[in-house]
Design a protein around this motif. Structure first.
Motif, short mmCIF file in Angstrom:
data_model
loop_
_atom_site.label_atom_id
_atom_site.label_comp_id
_atom_site.label_asym_id
_atom_site.label_seq_id
_atom_site.Cartn_x
_atom_site.Cartn_y
_atom_site.Cartn_z
N ARG A 130 -45.59 5.45 24.08
CA ARG A 130 -45.32 3.90 23.86
C ARG A 130 -45.27 3.46 25.56
O ARG A 130 -44.52 4.30 26.24
CB ARG A 130 -44.00 3.28 23.18
CG ARG A 130 -44.49 3.77 21.48
CD ARG A 130 -43.50 3.45 20.82
NE ARG A 130 -42.57 4.40 20.64
CZ ARG A 130 -41.23 4.15 20.08
NH1 ARG A 130 -40.91 3.29 19.36
NH2 ARG A 130 -40.61 5.49 20.24
N THR A 131 -45.37 2.41 25.75
CA THR A 131 -45.30 1.60 26.89
C THR A 131 -44.55 0.53 26.97
O THR A 131 -44.59 -0.33 26.09
CB THR A 131 -46.78 1.34 27.64
OG1 THR A 131 -47.41 0.38 26.91
CG2 THR A 131 -47.50 2.61 27.99
N ALA A 132 -43.96 0.28 28.02
CA ALA A 132 -42.91 -1.00 27.93
C ALA A 132 -42.82 -1.50 29.71
O ALA A 132 -42.71 -0.61 30.63
CB ALA A 132 -41.52 -0.55 27.66
N VAL A 133 -42.63 -2.75 29.95
CA VAL A 133 -42.64 -3.39 31.13
C VAL A 133 -41.62 -4.33 30.78
O VAL A 133 -41.34 -4.98 29.94
CB VAL A 133 -43.82 -3.84 31.69
CG1 VAL A 133 -44.68 -2.82 32.24
CG2 VAL A 133 -44.64 -4.88 30.92
N LEU A 134 -40.87 -4.76 32.02
CA LEU A 134 -39.72 -5.95 32.11
C LEU A 134 -40.84 -7.31 32.11
O LEU A 134 -40.40 -8.32 31.67
CB LEU A 134 -39.03 -5.83 33.42
CG LEU A 134 -37.99 -4.65 33.33
CD1 LEU A 134 -37.19 -4.57 34.69
CD2 LEU A 134 -37.19 -4.45 32.05
N ALA A 135 -41.87 -7.12 33.11
CA ALA A 135 -42.57 -8.58 33.10
C ALA A 135 -43.98 -7.99 33.35
O ALA A 135 -44.44 -7.17 33.72
CB ALA A 135 -42.29 -9.27 34.35
N VAL A 136 -44.90 -9.14 32.71
CA VAL A 136 -46.33 -8.85 32.94
C VAL A 136 -46.68 -10.11 33.98
O VAL A 136 -46.19 -11.35 33.50
CB VAL A 136 -47.06 -9.04 31.75
CG1 VAL A 136 -48.81 -9.17 32.06
CG2 VAL A 136 -46.90 -7.84 30.84
N ASN A 137 -47.25 -9.91 35.06
CA ASN A 137 -47.79 -11.16 35.75
C ASN A 137 -49.32 -11.35 35.38
O ASN A 137 -50.18 -10.67 35.74
CB ASN A 137 -47.85 -10.70 37.34
CG ASN A 137 -48.26 -11.87 37.89
OD1 ASN A 137 -48.99 -12.80 37.51
ND2 ASN A 137 -48.07 -11.76 39.47
N ARG A 138 -49.31 -12.52 34.40
CA ARG A 138 -50.45 -12.66 33.73
C ARG A 138 -51.58 -13.18 34.86
O ARG A 138 -52.88 -13.05 34.68
CB ARG A 138 -50.36 -13.98 32.97
CG ARG A 138 -49.72 -13.64 31.68
CD ARG A 138 -49.55 -14.83 30.76
NE ARG A 138 -48.86 -15.86 31.34
CZ ARG A 138 -47.77 -16.46 31.04
NH1 ARG A 138 -47.46 -16.36 29.61
NH2 ARG A 138 -47.23 -17.40 31.47
#
Length: 172
Positions: A130-138
């Protein structure tokens, strides 16, 4: 996938996150991961993903924390140029056979770094990645489907550059 918050910021000004923001984001990711079954190992993408990976591992009481170094930006500056993801020392992952793995990074722009690291991990035999990020820059997302279809856990979404508290607090 669930997104806990969205930052609507001036696209020209970087978003400066605080340590409290990081604490909230890692708690959100840990809660989302547990709801889908606690992972057995956490892998942080060096450099930016290591701090949140360790925080998440502590919150989940997981002692198996590993690293993988995958880089895509050519420098640390705001809106730095991008290159093809490059991995160094993939052996640092060790044997992941049969493990449920959570891969963590600080931010996803295009998603290429996270996807590259996930492929490397899948090649080491885990039962689940599984993958996780604190933020995505759209503003930088270029994949055909939205980030929520490619990343399992996203703490927040933004349309601007993000500066994390462990980074220098000035523009280059």
């Amino acid at each position: 996938m669930a997104t806990s918050s969205t930052h609507d910021a001036d696209r020209s000004a970087p978003l400066h996150l605080t340590w409290d923001d990081i604490g909230s984001a890692t708690r959100s990711i840990a809660q989302q991961a547990v709801a889908a079954g606690a992972p057995q190992a956490v892998v942080g993408i060096v450099r930016g993903g290591m701090i949140p990976a360790v925080w998440i591992a502590h919150q989940l009481e997981i002692r198996d924390v590993r690293t993988v170094e995958v880089t895509r930006t050519t420098s640390d500056g705001i809106n730095a140029a991008k290159a093809t993801p490059t991995a160094r020392n993939p052996a640092s992952l060790g044997d992941l056979t049969g493990l449920d793995v959570l891969l963590v990074d600080d931010i996803a722009g295009s998603g290429a770094t996270l996807a590259h690291a996930a492929r490397m991990i899948r090649g080491r035999g885990p039962t689940r990645v599984r993958t996780a990020v604190l933020a995505v820059n759209r503003a930088n997302w270029r994949q055909g489907s939205g980030p929520g279809r490619r990343i399992d856990y996203i703490a927040s979404m933004t349309d601007t550059w993000v500066v994390f508290p462990w980074e220098e607090q000035h523009e280059r």
